[in-house]
Design a protein around this motif. Structure first.
Motif, PDB file in Angstrom:
ATOM      1  N   LEU A  31     -45.973  -0.309 -10.663  1.00  0.00           N
ATOM      2  CA  LEU A  31     -46.404   0.512  -9.080  1.00  0.00           C
ATOM      3  C   LEU A  31     -45.837   1.588  -9.539  1.00  0.00           C
ATOM      4  O   LEU A  31     -44.905   2.147  -9.315  1.00  0.00           O
ATOM      5  CB  LEU A  31     -45.534  -1.227  -8.969  1.00  0.00           C
ATOM      6  CG  LEU A  31     -45.693  -2.474  -9.052  1.00  0.00           C
ATOM      7  CD1 LEU A  31     -44.887  -2.885  -7.846  1.00  0.00           C
ATOM      8  CD2 LEU A  31     -47.319  -2.369  -8.649  1.00  0.00           C
ATOM      9  N   PRO A  32     -46.933   2.163  -8.313  1.00  0.00           N
ATOM     10  CA  PRO A  32     -46.368   3.819  -8.154  1.00  0.00           C
ATOM     11  C   PRO A  32     -44.906   3.309  -6.806  1.00  0.00           C
ATOM     12  O   PRO A  32     -44.632   2.418  -5.566  1.00  0.00           O
ATOM     13  CB  PRO A  32     -47.617   4.319  -6.925  1.00  0.00           C
ATOM     14  CG  PRO A  32     -47.643   3.022  -6.485  1.00  0.00           C
ATOM     15  CD  PRO A  32     -47.372   2.221  -7.529  1.00  0.00           C
ATOM     16  N   LEU A  33     -44.219   4.507  -6.610  1.00  0.00           N
ATOM     17  CA  LEU A  33     -43.495   4.539  -5.456  1.00  0.00           C
ATOM     18  C   LEU A  33     -43.534   5.066  -4.483  1.00  0.00           C
ATOM     19  O   LEU A  33     -43.433   6.386  -3.712  1.00  0.00           O
ATOM     20  CB  LEU A  33     -42.119   5.567  -5.668  1.00  0.00           C
ATOM     21  CG  LEU A  33     -40.776   5.068  -5.558  1.00  0.00           C
ATOM     22  CD1 LEU A  33     -40.234   3.756  -5.370  1.00  0.00           C
ATOM     23  CD2 LEU A  33     -39.928   6.230  -5.993  1.00  0.00           C
ATOM     24  N   ALA A  74     -31.843  -2.251 -13.278  1.00  0.00           N
ATOM     25  CA  ALA A  74     -33.323  -1.983 -13.633  1.00  0.00           C
ATOM     26  C   ALA A  74     -34.407  -1.603 -12.151  1.00  0.00           C
ATOM     27  O   ALA A  74     -35.064  -0.884 -12.637  1.00  0.00           O
ATOM     28  CB  ALA A  74     -33.744  -1.847 -15.230  1.00  0.00           C
ATOM     29  N   LEU A  75     -33.950  -2.787 -11.921  1.00  0.00           N
ATOM     30  CA  LEU A  75     -35.341  -2.669 -10.757  1.00  0.00           C
ATOM     31  C   LEU A  75     -35.552  -2.393  -9.763  1.00  0.00           C
ATOM     32  O   LEU A  75     -36.590  -1.191  -9.331  1.00  0.00           O
ATOM     33  CB  LEU A  75     -35.473  -4.427 -10.375  1.00  0.00           C
ATOM     34  CG  LEU A  75     -36.343  -5.569 -10.420  1.00  0.00           C
ATOM     35  CD1 LEU A  75     -35.729  -6.381 -10.746  1.00  0.00           C
ATOM     36  CD2 LEU A  75     -38.274  -5.293 -10.903  1.00  0.00           C
ATOM     37  N   VAL A  76     -34.066  -1.252  -9.717  1.00  0.00           N
ATOM     38  CA  VAL A  76     -33.425  -0.003  -8.754  1.00  0.00           C
ATOM     39  C   VAL A  76     -34.583   0.877  -8.884  1.00  0.00           C
ATOM     40  O   VAL A  76     -34.959   2.090  -8.120  1.00  0.00           O
ATOM     41  CB  VAL A  76     -32.467  -0.447  -7.786  1.00  0.00           C
ATOM     42  CG1 VAL A  76     -32.328   0.995  -7.631  1.00  0.00           C
ATOM     43  CG2 VAL A  76     -31.371  -1.329  -7.164  1.00  0.00           C
ATOM     44  N   ALA A  77     -34.737   1.381 -10.457  1.00  0.00           N
ATOM     45  CA  ALA A  77     -34.407   1.939 -10.751  1.00  0.00           C
ATOM     46  C   ALA A  77     -35.463   2.861 -10.168  1.00  0.00           C
ATOM     47  O   ALA A  77     -36.688   3.379 -10.838  1.00  0.00           O
ATOM     48  CB  ALA A  77     -34.646   2.120 -12.242  1.00  0.00           C
ATOM     49  N   GLU A  78     -36.582   1.413 -10.411  1.00  0.00           N
ATOM     50  CA  GLU A  78     -37.741   1.196 -10.202  1.00  0.00           C
ATOM     51  C   GLU A  78     -38.482   1.213  -8.910  1.00  0.00           C
ATOM     52  O   GLU A  78     -39.873   1.592  -8.865  1.00  0.00           O
ATOM     53  CB  GLU A  78     -38.864   0.007 -11.504  1.00  0.00           C
ATOM     54  CG  GLU A  78     -38.416   0.566 -12.945  1.00  0.00           C
ATOM     55  CD  GLU A  78     -39.149   2.010 -13.474  1.00  0.00           C
ATOM     56  OE1 GLU A  78     -40.081   2.199 -13.077  1.00  0.00           O
ATOM     57  OE2 GLU A  78     -38.977   2.434 -14.134  1.00  0.00           O
ATOM     58  N   GLY A  79     -37.762   1.009  -7.713  1.00  0.00           N
ATOM     59  CA  GLY A  79     -38.658   1.402  -6.984  1.00  0.00           C
ATOM     60  C   GLY A  79     -37.981   0.127  -5.830  1.00  0.00           C
ATOM     61  O   GLY A  79     -38.030   0.067  -4.345  1.00  0.00           O
ATOM     62  N   MET A 109     -24.871   2.122  -5.725  1.00  0.00           N
ATOM     63  CA  MET A 109     -26.851   2.842  -6.483  1.00  0.00           C
ATOM     64  C   MET A 109     -27.523   3.170  -5.071  1.00  0.00           C
ATOM     65  O   MET A 109     -27.662   2.372  -3.886  1.00  0.00           O
ATOM     66  CB  MET A 109     -27.320   1.526  -6.933  1.00  0.00           C
ATOM     67  CG  MET A 109     -26.596   1.335  -8.477  1.00  0.00           C
ATOM     68  SD  MET A 109     -27.609  -0.447  -9.510  1.00  0.00           S
ATOM     69  CE  MET A 109     -29.090   1.333  -9.394  1.00  0.00           C
ATOM     70  N   GLU A 110     -28.503   3.365  -4.988  1.00  0.00           N
ATOM     71  CA  GLU A 110     -28.744   3.934  -3.948  1.00  0.00           C
ATOM     72  C   GLU A 110     -30.864   4.417  -4.198  1.00  0.00           C
ATOM     73  O   GLU A 110     -31.439   3.967  -5.242  1.00  0.00           O
ATOM     74  CB  GLU A 110     -28.398   5.465  -3.530  1.00  0.00           C
ATOM     75  CG  GLU A 110     -27.248   6.011  -2.841  1.00  0.00           C
ATOM     76  CD  GLU A 110     -26.718   7.399  -2.424  1.00  0.00           C
ATOM     77  OE1 GLU A 110     -27.816   8.343  -2.737  1.00  0.00           O
ATOM     78  OE2 GLU A 110     -26.082   7.548  -2.128  1.00  0.00           O
ATOM     79  N   PRO A 111     -31.394   3.636  -2.607  1.00  0.00           N
ATOM     80  CA  PRO A 111     -32.339   3.766  -3.640  1.00  0.00           C
ATOM     81  C   PRO A 111     -33.671   5.092  -4.964  1.00  0.00           C
ATOM     82  O   PRO A 111     -32.635   6.193  -4.531  1.00  0.00           O
ATOM     83  CB  PRO A 111     -33.067   3.935  -2.172  1.00  0.00           C
ATOM     84  CG  PRO A 111     -31.741   3.971  -1.341  1.00  0.00           C
ATOM     85  CD  PRO A 111     -31.075   4.261  -1.918  1.00  0.00           C
ATOM     86  N   VAL A 112     -34.654   4.596  -5.192  1.00  0.00           N
ATOM     87  CA  VAL A 112     -34.927   5.829  -6.012  1.00  0.00           C
ATOM     88  C   VAL A 112     -36.180   6.800  -5.273  1.00  0.00           C
ATOM     89  O   VAL A 112     -36.588   5.363  -4.453  1.00  0.00           O
ATOM     90  CB  VAL A 112     -35.639   5.809  -7.249  1.00  0.00           C
ATOM     91  CG1 VAL A 112     -36.276   6.390  -7.925  1.00  0.00           C
ATOM     92  CG2 VAL A 112     -34.159   4.786  -8.372  1.00  0.00           C
ATOM     93  N   ARG A 113     -36.172   7.646  -5.477  1.00  0.00           N
ATOM     94  CA  ARG A 113     -36.981   8.642  -3.984  1.00  0.00           C
ATOM     95  C   ARG A 113     -38.248   8.580  -4.569  1.00  0.00           C
ATOM     96  O   ARG A 113     -38.963   9.644  -4.300  1.00  0.00           O
ATOM     97  CB  ARG A 113     -36.761   8.943  -3.031  1.00  0.00           C
ATOM     98  CG  ARG A 113     -35.558   8.551  -2.255  1.00  0.00           C
ATOM     99  CD  ARG A 113     -34.395   9.884  -1.478  1.00  0.00           C
ATOM    100  NE  ARG A 113     -33.561   9.022  -0.292  1.00  0.00           N
ATOM    101  CZ  ARG A 113     -33.541   7.966   0.592  1.00  0.00           C
ATOM    102  NH1 ARG A 113     -35.185   7.153   0.736  1.00  0.00           N
ATOM    103  NH2 ARG A 113     -32.653   7.675   0.511  1.00  0.00           N
ATOM    104  N   MET A 114     -38.099   9.436  -6.250  1.00  0.00           N
ATOM    105  CA  MET A 114     -39.139   9.341  -7.550  1.00  0.00           C
ATOM    106  C   MET A 114     -39.578   9.109  -8.677  1.00  0.00           C
ATOM    107  O   MET A 114     -38.066   8.899  -8.944  1.00  0.00           O
ATOM    108  CB  MET A 114     -38.868  10.696  -7.025  1.00  0.00           C
ATOM    109  CG  MET A 114     -40.046  11.946  -8.123  1.00  0.00           C
ATOM    110  SD  MET A 114     -39.503  13.962  -7.707  1.00  0.00           S
ATOM    111  CE  MET A 114     -39.623  14.065  -5.733  1.00  0.00           C
ATOM    112  N   LYS A 115     -39.996   8.406  -8.675  1.00  0.00           N
ATOM    113  CA  LYS A 115     -40.298   8.566 -10.623  1.00  0.00           C
ATOM    114  C   LYS A 115     -41.666   8.732 -10.999  1.00  0.00           C
ATOM    115  O   LYS A 115     -42.581   9.360 -10.292  1.00  0.00           O
ATOM    116  CB  LYS A 115     -40.387   7.034 -10.743  1.00  0.00           C
ATOM    117  CG  LYS A 115     -41.488   5.601  -9.795  1.00  0.00           C
ATOM    118  CD  LYS A 115     -41.032   4.321 -10.361  1.00  0.00           C
ATOM    119  CE  LYS A 115     -42.611   3.415 -10.380  1.00  0.00           C
ATOM    120  NZ  LYS A 115     -42.051   2.779 -10.674  1.00  0.00           N
ATOM    121  N   VAL A 116     -41.210   8.714 -11.814  1.00  0.00           N
ATOM    122  CA  VAL A 116     -42.772   9.436 -12.846  1.00  0.00           C
ATOM    123  C   VAL A 116     -43.898   8.035 -13.588  1.00  0.00           C
ATOM    124  O   VAL A 116     -43.541   6.480 -13.216  1.00  0.00           O
ATOM    125  CB  VAL A 116     -42.945   9.764 -14.578  1.00  0.00           C
ATOM    126  CG1 VAL A 116     -44.396   9.760 -14.931  1.00  0.00           C
ATOM    127  CG2 VAL A 116     -41.991  10.515 -14.020  1.00  0.00           C
TER     128      VAL A 116
END
Length: 608
Positions: free
Chosen positions: A219-221, A256-261, A286-293
Motif C-alpha cells: 500500500l502507498p503511504l 512493523a505495521l506502523v513502519a508500513e504506514g 513510536m511516531e507515524p511514518v510519513r514517508m516510505k518507498v
C-alpha cells in the motif's frame, strides 16, 4: 478525544475482538451476540473495560451484526434501534472520563447484492436504521469493518455522510495480495472511499499479522490507514475457534505495521486484551511514518497451457463466429458405476454431429456419477469435448473454486454455472443445500479466474480460459423478469446462453424478439418427448418445464414407437424454428435414450 486530530501526530491503539471475548465469557455460539447489550449488559461492559484497561484508545460497540437482515435470523429485526442505541450507550459509559474514542461498529448485511435484489431489500434504508441508532447513542465515529464488497461499503458510507459529519473508518477484508473479492485492487478501493470523504481507510480480518504486514507493504503511504489483523489461523475445537498467536508476536507485528504506514492499530478475530496490552507497550515512543518507498506490483499472469493443440480444441464461441451451426447435446451421467452405455452414447452423439457433450451436475438433486470425472475420461480417452454444468447447491465457496481449478487443470473449459435444484427435492431429502453464492455470483467468480484471481482476489498464477455459459427459462410466466435476470448474467460475464426446453415454435420466436439485444449466442433447449406419460410428468412435476396443452394433447395416449416418432416430429419443428433465428441448438437426451438425440443431431446437421 478528537480521533482525527490525534492521528495526525500519534499512533492510536484500538481494541481487539468482541466475539472472541463473548465466547470466552461462556456465551453459546448460537446466541445473538449483539442482543447481549440488552439482556446481559454486564458481559459487554466487562469486555469494554478490559480493553480500556489494556490501553485501547478506540473501542468499538458490540453492534457489528445489528442490522435488520442479520437480526432477522434471530427474529429480532424490529429491535435494531434498541440494540444499537444500547450498544453505543454501554461503550460510552466505559469511555466516560477517559481519553477514549467510541466507534460504532457496522458490518456488512450478510447478503449479496443479488440476494438483496431478489429479496426486495433496500440496503440504504437498512444501513440508515442502524447507523442512525448508533449516532443517536452518541458514538464518536462509525467503524465500517470486514466489508468485502466495495459497492456495499459505498452505500453504507454515503448513508453515514448524509446523517452526520463524524469520522468514518472504512475497513475492508481482502487477500494479502491486495484485491477485493470482485478483483478490485485495494488501492483503487481506498481512492474511491477517500473521494467519498472517508477519513480513515484500512483492512481487518481474513489475514493474520504477517499476511496483514505483507498487504500493507503493497500500500502507498496516503492518508490515514488502519490495520486490525486476526490472530493468525484458528483451530476449530469443541464448537469454538481457538487462536494461538502470542501477545508478544502480535505486538512485534504491530510495530512493523506502523513502519508500513498504519496509524490506527487493533486486532480482529482471536485478539484479546492481553494482545492489546502488549501492543500498547510495544508502540510506546513510536511516531507515524510519513514517508516510505512504495513499488507498485503488477501481477505476472500467463495463460494456462492448452491440454491439446489449439487447433484441435473446440470453442463454441469461435464456431458461432465462423457461422458453424453449433449442436450441444446433454447426456446425463448414470446413477450407477456402469459407464459402458454412457460412453457408447457420447461417441454415437459425436459421430452424429454433436460438437460438445454437456454433463449435468446431479440434476433434480438426484445422485449421479461425478460429471467432472466422466468429462475428464471422455476428453482424455475419446477426444470428446465436455461442457460441464456446475451447481451452487452441493459445494460451498471453497469447493466450487476447487472444482473450477480442477476443471482448468484438466483442460475442460466450457462451463455452465447454475443454481441447482434444492437437495430436499431429490433422492437424498436429508442432504443439505449449500447455496453460498447464486449462479450470477458464480459467473462473476469464473470470470475473475479468467483474469487470474480467485474469489478473495488472491492470484491463482495462471489465467483460466473458461467459456462461461448461463441458463434462461423462456417458459416462465414473467418473461420480463427472466430477461432482466439474463441481462444481469451477461453483465456478470456470461458468454453464451442455454435455455430450458421449449415445446412450441411461437415461444422460439418470442424468445428471439425479447433477447436479441443481449449480444451473446443463445442455444434453444430441445427435449424430444418419448410418450404421453412423459409429457405429463415433465409438465406437472419438473420445475422450469412447461409443455403447452396442444402439445400434450398430440402426445396423449401415444406410447412406444408411436410416441417416440411423434416426439421427434415435434422436436424437429422446434429445431427448424431455432435454426432460422439462433446459431445452434441444445439437445437434451431423455434418460440415456441417445438414439433419439442422435436422430435429431443428424437432422440439425443436415438442415444447418
Amino acid at each position: 478525544m478528537d480521533l482525527l486530530e490525534v492521528l495526525q501526530d500519534k499512533i492510536v491503539p484500538g481494541d481487539g475482538a468482541m466475539g472472541t471475548m463473548i465466547l470466552e465469557a461462556g456465551v453459546p455460539l448460537e446466541r445473538c451476540f449483539e442482543e447481549l447489550c440488552v439482556s446481559q449488559p454486564d458481559v459487554i461492559r466487562g469486555i469494554h473495560e478490559k480493553y480500556v484497561a489494556a490501553g485501547a484508545q478506540l473501542i468499538e460497540t458490540n453492534s457489528f451484526g445489528a442490522n435488520a437482515v442479520r437480526l432477522a435470523k434471530y427474529g429480532m429485526e424490529r429491535r435494531v434501534n434498541e440494540i444499537n442505541w444500547t450498544a453505543a450507550k454501554l461503550a460510552k459509559e466505559m469511555a466516560r472520563g477517559r481519553d477514549v474514542c467510541v466507534a460504532g461498529s457496522v458490518g456488512p448485511l450478510g447478503v449479496t447484492a443479488e440476494q438483496a435484489r431478489a429479496q426486495g431489500l433496500d440496503r440504504k434504508a437498512i444501513f440508515q436504521e442502524q447507523i442512525g441508532a448508533l449516532l443517536d447513542g452518541g458514538v464518536d465515529a462509525i467503524f465500517f469493518e470486514t466489508f468485502t464488497d466495495l459497492e456495499e461499503l459505498m452505500i453504507a458510507l454515503n448513508v453515514k455522510q448524509s446523517l452526520h459529519h463524524k469520522p468514518a473508518i472504512c475497513s475492508m477484508a481482502c487477500s494479502e495480495e491486495g484485491r477485493l473479492a470482485d478483483g478490485t485492487p485495494l488501492v483503487e478501493a481506498f481512492d474511491k472511499l477517500r473521494a467519498a470523504d472517508a477519513e480513515i481507510v484500512g483492512a481487518n480480518c481474513l489475514n493474520g499479522p504477517q499476511a496483514m504486514l505483507r498487504l500493507f507493504q503493497r500500500l502507498p503511504l496516503e492518508g490515514l490507514l488502519s490495520a486490525f489483523p486476526n490472530a493468525g489461523y484458528p483451530k476449530y475445537h469443541d464448537g469454538r475457534y481457538l487462536y494461538f498467536t502470542s501477545p508478544e508476536y502480535f505486538a512485534n507485528s504491530a510495530r512493523a505495521l506502523v513502519a508500513e504506514g498504519a496509524r490506527l492499530i487493533g486486532g480482529c478475530c482471536g485478539i484479546g486484551p492481553q494482545h492489546i496490552a502488549a501492543m500498547v507497550e510495544a508502540l510506546k515512543g513510536m511516531e507515524p511514518v510519513r514517508m516510505k518507498v512504495y513499488v507498485q506490483e503488477t501481477p505476472k499472469l500467463v495463460a494456462a497451457p492448452a491440454a491439446k493443440p489449439a487447433a484441435e480444441e473446440k470453442n463454441i464461441l469461435e464456431m458461432v463466429k465462423r457461422g458453424h451451426t453449433v449442436i450441444m447435446t446433454e447426456l446425463d451421467t448414470p446413477k450407477t458405476l456402469d459407464l459402458e452405455k454412457y460412453f457408447a452414447g457420447a461417441q454415437a452423439l459425436t459421430d452424429a454431429g454433436s460438437d460438445v457433450i454437456t454433463l449435468a451436475d446431479n440434476s433434480l438433486a438426484i445422485l449421479r456419477v461425478s460429471n467432472l470425472a466422466v468429462g475428464a475420461m471422455m476428453k482424455e480417452r475419446m477426444g470428446i469435448d465436455p461442457l460441464l454444468h456446475l451447481s451452487c447447491r452441493d459445494r460451498n465457496l471453497i469447493g466450487l473454486q476447487s472444482e473450477l481449478m480442477g476443471m482448468s487443470a484438466l483442460g475442460i473449459h466450457h462451463v455452465l454455472p447454475l443454481t441447482g435444484d434444492p437437495a430436499k427435492s431429490g433422492d437424498h431429502p436429508g442432504a443439505s443445500s449449500v447455496y453460498d453464492v447464486s449462479s450470477i455470483e458464480l459467473i462473476g467468480i469464473i470470470k475473475r479466474m479468467n483474469e487470474g484471481v480467485n474469489y478473495t482476489g488472491k492470484s491463482i498464477k495462471l489465467t483460466a480460459r473458461f467459456i462461461i455459459g448461463c441458463t434462461f427459462n423462456p417458459n416462465a410466466k414473467n418473461m420480463d423478469a427472466q430477461v432482466a435476470r439474463l441481462e444481469r448474467k451477461v453483465a456478470a460475464g456470461a458468454q453464451y446462453v442455454m435455455t430450458q426446453p421449449v415445446f412450441e415454435t411461437r415461444l422460439v420466436e418470442e424468445m428471439h424478439k425479447r433477447t436479441k439485444h443481449v449480444g451473446v449466442p443463445i442455444f434453444t433447449g430441445v427435449w424430444p418427448l418419448l410418450n404421453g406419460r412423459q409429457a405429463e410428468f415433465l409438465h406437472n412435476e419438473v420445475p422450469g418445464i412447461v409443455i403447452p396443452d396442444h402439445v400434450r394433447a398430440q402426445m396423449a395416449g401415444k406410447e412406444g414407437a408411436e410416441g417416440r416418432a411423434k416426439g421427434v416430429e415435434l422436436a424437429k419443428d422446434i429445431c427448424r424454428a431455432t435454426l432460422d433465428l439462433f446459431p445452434g441448438v441444445y439437445l437434451i437426451t431423455p434418460f440415456l435414450h441417445y438414439d433419439t438425440t442422435v436422430e435429431l443431431s443428424q437432422f440439425v446437421r443436415s438442415e444447418g
